[in-house]
Design a protein around this motif. Sequence first.
Motif, short mmCIF file in Angstrom:
data_model
loop_
_atom_site.label_atom_id
_atom_site.label_comp_id
_atom_site.label_asym_id
_atom_site.label_seq_id
_atom_site.Cartn_x
_atom_site.Cartn_y
_atom_site.Cartn_z
N LEU A 53 0.82 -1.21 0.00
CA LEU A 53 0.00 0.00 0.00
C LEU A 53 0.86 1.26 0.00
O LEU A 53 0.55 2.23 -0.70
N VAL A 54 1.92 1.27 0.77
CA VAL A 54 2.82 2.43 0.78
C VAL A 54 3.45 2.60 -0.60
O VAL A 54 3.52 3.71 -1.13
N ILE A 55 3.87 1.51 -1.20
CA ILE A 55 4.50 1.57 -2.52
C ILE A 55 3.52 2.09 -3.57
O ILE A 55 3.87 3.00 -4.34
N ILE A 56 2.32 1.55 -3.61
CA ILE A 56 1.38 2.03 -4.63
C ILE A 56 0.92 3.45 -4.31
O ILE A 56 0.61 4.21 -5.22
N GLY A 57 0.92 3.82 -3.03
CA GLY A 57 0.59 5.20 -2.68
C GLY A 57 1.58 6.19 -3.25
O GLY A 57 1.23 7.32 -3.60
N TYR A 58 2.82 5.78 -3.36
CA TYR A 58 3.85 6.65 -3.94
C TYR A 58 3.95 6.53 -5.45
O TYR A 58 4.48 7.42 -6.11
N ASN A 59 3.47 5.43 -6.01
CA ASN A 59 3.64 5.20 -7.45
C ASN A 59 2.39 5.41 -8.29
O ASN A 59 2.51 5.60 -9.49
N PHE A 60 1.22 5.35 -7.67
CA PHE A 60 -0.01 5.56 -8.42
C PHE A 60 -0.37 7.04 -8.38
O PHE A 60 -0.20 7.70 -7.36
N GLY A 61 -0.89 7.53 -9.48
CA GLY A 61 -1.41 8.88 -9.51
C GLY A 61 -2.89 8.92 -9.18
O GLY A 61 -3.46 9.97 -8.94
#
Length: 128
Positions: A53-61
Amino acid sequence: MILLTQVIGALYGMLAVIFGAFGAHALKKTFSEEHLKSFETGVKYQMYHAILLVIIGYNFGFNSSLETYIAYSFIIGTFLFSFSIYGLCLSAAKGKKLRILGPITPIGGLFLVIGWGLLLYSFIAEVV
């Protein structure tokens, strides 16, 4: 949605560390070996998905509904899967197993599978 995903990821990560320590130390005396393993499974899955979740929070727009569905699938799936396992283990240790939580665990697992499937689809859609 970016901030929500990051905050929930960080919260799930923090709670996974707390629950992991709690399970390793405080619950060893009251849990059976089987319940300890189940509890540990809940903690592991929670941590894996907290990091995700942290990773996609930083990588998804979060410019598409697909990215939002992915995040919600992981948020809901982690909560239902891991927390139902915690509830089952804790209630069983007290001799009053909450059977209503039993069907919730696979529903949470289904949400996690859907999240991973949607994530895979998003990668494939980028290439095709």
